[in-house]
Each structure stands twice: as structure tokens, then as C-alpha cells.
Scaffold this active site. Structure first.
Site, PDB file in Angstrom:
ATOM      1  N   LYS A 159       0.826  -1.217   0.000  1.00 14.40           N
ATOM      2  CA  LYS A 159       0.000   0.000   0.000  1.00 14.40           C
ATOM      3  C   LYS A 159       0.851   1.254   0.000  1.00 14.40           C
ATOM      4  CE  LYS A 159      -2.274  -0.864   3.788  1.00 14.40           C
ATOM      5  NZ  LYS A 159      -1.589  -0.399   4.793  1.00 14.40           N
ATOM      6  N   ARG A 207      -9.092   1.251   9.934  1.00 15.20           N
ATOM      7  CA  ARG A 207      -8.507  -0.065  10.214  1.00 15.20           C
ATOM      8  C   ARG A 207      -9.509  -0.976  10.918  1.00 15.20           C
ATOM      9  NH1 ARG A 207      -3.012   1.043   9.114  1.00 15.20           N
ATOM     10  NH2 ARG A 207      -1.604  -0.349  10.174  1.00 15.20           N
ATOM     11  N   ARG A 240      11.719  -5.708   4.997  1.00 11.39           N
ATOM     12  CA  ARG A 240      11.316  -4.336   4.686  1.00 11.39           C
ATOM     13  C   ARG A 240      12.099  -3.296   5.502  1.00 11.39           C
ATOM     14  NH1 ARG A 240       5.173  -2.213   5.095  1.00 11.39           N
ATOM     15  NH2 ARG A 240       5.478  -2.317   7.342  1.00 11.39           N
ATOM     16  N   ARG A 258      11.736  -0.752  10.846  1.00 13.96           N
ATOM     17  CA  ARG A 258      10.745  -0.360  11.856  1.00 13.96           C
ATOM     18  C   ARG A 258      10.696  -1.416  12.945  1.00 13.96           C
ATOM     19  NH1 ARG A 258       5.469   0.994   8.273  1.00 13.96           N
ATOM     20  NH2 ARG A 258       4.555  -0.080  10.045  1.00 13.96           N
ATOM     21  N   ARG A 313       0.569  -8.109  14.021  1.00 11.53           N
ATOM     22  CA  ARG A 313      -0.086  -7.185  13.082  1.00 11.53           C
ATOM     23  C   ARG A 313      -0.936  -7.943  12.072  1.00 11.53           C
ATOM     24  NH1 ARG A 313       4.713  -4.521  10.748  1.00 11.53           N
ATOM     25  NH2 ARG A 313       3.398  -3.107   9.584  1.00 11.53           N
TER      26      ARG A 313
HETATM   27  P1  AMP Z   1       1.230   1.404   9.126  1.00 10.66           P
HETATM   28  O1  AMP Z   1       2.368   2.286   8.795  1.00 10.66           O
HETATM   29  O2  AMP Z   1      -0.031   1.772   8.412  1.00 10.66           O
HETATM   30  O3  AMP Z   1       1.569  -0.058   8.993  1.00 10.66           O
HETATM   31  O4  AMP Z   1       0.896   1.640  10.692  1.00 10.66           O
HETATM   32  C1  AMP Z   1       1.856   1.361  11.689  1.00 10.66           C
HETATM   33  C2  AMP Z   1       1.166   1.255  13.037  1.00 10.66           C
HETATM   34  O5  AMP Z   1       0.527   2.507  13.356  1.00 10.66           O
HETATM   35  C3  AMP Z   1       0.052   0.212  13.124  1.00 10.66           C
HETATM   36  O6  AMP Z   1       0.534  -1.092  13.367  1.00 10.66           O
HETATM   37  C4  AMP Z   1      -0.756   0.769  14.298  1.00 10.66           C
HETATM   38  O7  AMP Z   1      -0.099   0.511  15.533  1.00 10.66           O
HETATM   39  C5  AMP Z   1      -0.684   2.275  14.040  1.00 10.66           C
HETATM   40  N1  AMP Z   1      -1.801   2.698  13.170  1.00 10.66           N
HETATM   41  C6  AMP Z   1      -1.724   3.188  11.902  1.00 10.66           C
HETATM   42  N2  AMP Z   1      -2.948   3.471  11.416  1.00 10.66           N
HETATM   43  C7  AMP Z   1      -3.829   3.145  12.396  1.00 10.66           C
HETATM   44  C8  AMP Z   1      -5.233   3.182  12.502  1.00 10.66           C
HETATM   45  N3  AMP Z   1      -6.029   3.603  11.493  1.00 10.66           N
HETATM   46  N4  AMP Z   1      -5.789   2.770  13.683  1.00 10.66           N
HETATM   47  C9  AMP Z   1      -5.036   2.366  14.710  1.00 10.66           C
HETATM   48  N5  AMP Z   1      -3.703   2.271  14.663  1.00 10.66           N
HETATM   49  C10 AMP Z   1      -3.088   2.663  13.525  1.00 10.66           C
END
Ligand code: AMP
Length: 216
Positions: A16, A91, A130, A163, A174
Site C-alpha cells: 500500500k 482499520r 522491509r 521499523r 499485526r
Molecule cells: P502502518 O504504517 O499503516 O503499517 O501503521 C503502523 C502502526 O501505526 C500500526 O501497526 C498501528 O499501531 C498504528 N496505526 C496506523 N494506522 C492506524 C489506525 N487507522 N488505527 C489504529 N492504529 C493505527
């Protein structure tokens, strides 16, 4: 491609973020990634960043109230003649409901929800190799066993890091959180006839061609 209001959904590692960066260059739209926003709060050591970190490092979702509030402030930046691209939000169904209320109040609507689909074993492989750019946040895959060991971002030469939620335990969590909490929003948007599935296996360019096709 017309500018429109687009949501990107998919499991962690589905590509994404990479597709969002390419899409952003094509569309004159407000791009909002809740993950990037949280990471930026984290590096600025804000109260929200400190609170979010507890959940992020464990691979859990940050509580809805904090996330929805942050998203709602960010959406205020949208101007009338630009669309938006939401990456990583909503989410879960609570967030999806909150988003539709927010959009209703602004007389806006979602045009399409792109669902990036990749089999689970491929996701684990992608996530464990990654790395993310500290400067532009672009994700990229580095496979040490293939001798691919550059430490610079291939877009902006920024420094790459892994990360901490890309560590094996957090990856597993996750993926479980995605299955339990995020998957139900696929049905939610399917019922509204907004969902378009993108086969996200293949090269970045191949997947982007499918994205462009879906947005025609
Ligand atoms: P991402 O970069 O989208 O993979 O997000 C990294 C982390 O940020 C996720 O594993 C969550 O801990 C937090 N996060 C990102 N977007 C959301 C969301 N919409 N709701 C809750 N937590 C989020």
C-alpha cells in the site's frame, strides 16, 4: 486518472505504502497515512507519539479515539478542489463509521476503496525484509541473502531503518490484528459497492498498472 477520494486497504506488507507514493505523484490529492503521522509524532516526541508507541511497537492498533481525532484534524487540510488518499485508515468498523460521519458532515463521499490482496506467506517474507526511509518514509525491500545491502533510500538517498514493528513477533501480531479487526471493513465497503480488489503480487510497476486501470 481523475482526482477522487480514495481509500487504500490491505494487510501490512501488501505494498500500500509504495503504491500510495506513486499514486500521490499522479493525483493532486491530500495524502494521509495514519502510520506516517504516528511515526512523525513519535520522532517529534509528542504526547500522542509517546502514547501511540506503546501500541505500535507491539503491533496493536492505537485506540480509536486518538486515531480518529488525529485523522479528523488532518482532513481539515483538504481543499475543495482536491481529493484525498487515505492510507491505513480506517482499520476497523468503528473507524469506518467515524469516517463516514466525518465525510457526511463535510458533504464528501468515498469514490473507491482499493483492496491490495497478497497471500500470507508472501506478506511475512516482504515484511521481514522491509526497510523504511527516515526521510521520505518510502518502504523498500532489502534482502541481505541476495547481497542487496544498500542502506540508502532509492528515491531520496535518505537513511534506511527497520521499523521495530517489522520484528518477527510484531509482524505476527499485526497480521492477526488485520485478520480480526481490519478484514471486516472489506465486507462493509463491498456492501456499499465501493470495494475494488487489486492483485498485489508482482512488480511495483505491474501492481501500479492495475491500480491505474481500477481508477479509470
Ligand atoms: P502502518 O504504517 O499503516 O503499517 O501503521 C503502523 C502502526 O501505526 C500500526 O501497526 C498501528 O499501531 C498504528 N496505526 C496506523 N494506522 C492506524 C489506525 N487507522 N488505527 C489504529 N492504529 C493505527
Amino acid at each position: 486518472m481523475d482526482t477522487s477520494n480514495i481509500i487504500l486497504v490491505g494487510p501490512p506488507g501488501a505494498g500500500k505504502g509504495t503504491q500510495a507514493i506513486m499514486l500521490r505523484e499522479k493525483l493532486d490529492a491530500l495524502y494521509i497515512s495514519t502510520g506516517d503521522l504516528f511515526r512523525s509524532h513519535l520522532s517529534n516526541e509528542t504526547d500522542l507519539g509517546k502514547e501511540a508507541q506503546k501500541y505500535m511497537s507491539a503491533g496493536e492498533l492505537v485506540p480509536d479515539a486518538l486515531t480518529i481525532n488525529m485523522l479528523s484534524q488532518e482532513l481539515e487540510k483538504k481543499s475543495d478542489d482536491h481529493g484525498f488518499i487515505l492510507d491505513g485508515f480506517p482499520r476497523n468498523v468503528v473507524q469506518a463509521d467515524a469516517l463516514s460521519e466525518l465525510l457526511d458532515r463535510k458533504d464528501l463521499s468515498i469514490d473507491v476503496v482499493l483492496f491490495f490482496n497478497v497471500p500470507n506467506d508472501e506478506l511475512v517474507r516482504r515484511l521481514s525484509t522491509r526497510y523504511t526511509c527516515k526521510v521520505c518514509q518510502a518502504p523498500q525491500n532489502i534482502n541481505q541473502s541476495e547481497g542487496n545491502v544498500t542502506s540508502k533510500c532509492n528515491l531520496c538517498e535518505g537513511e534506511l531503518y527497520q521499523r521495530n514493528d517489522d520484528a518477527p513477533e510484531a509482524i505476527k501480531r499485526r497480521l492477526d490484528v488485520y485478520d480480526q479487526e481490519t478484514k471486516p471493513i472489506l465486507n462493509y465497503y463491498e456492501e456499499q459497492n465501493l470495494l475494488t480488489e487489486i492483485n498485489s503480487v508482482g512488480s511495483v510497476e505491474e501492481v501500479f498498472t492495475r491500480v491505474e486501470g481500477a481508477l479509470q
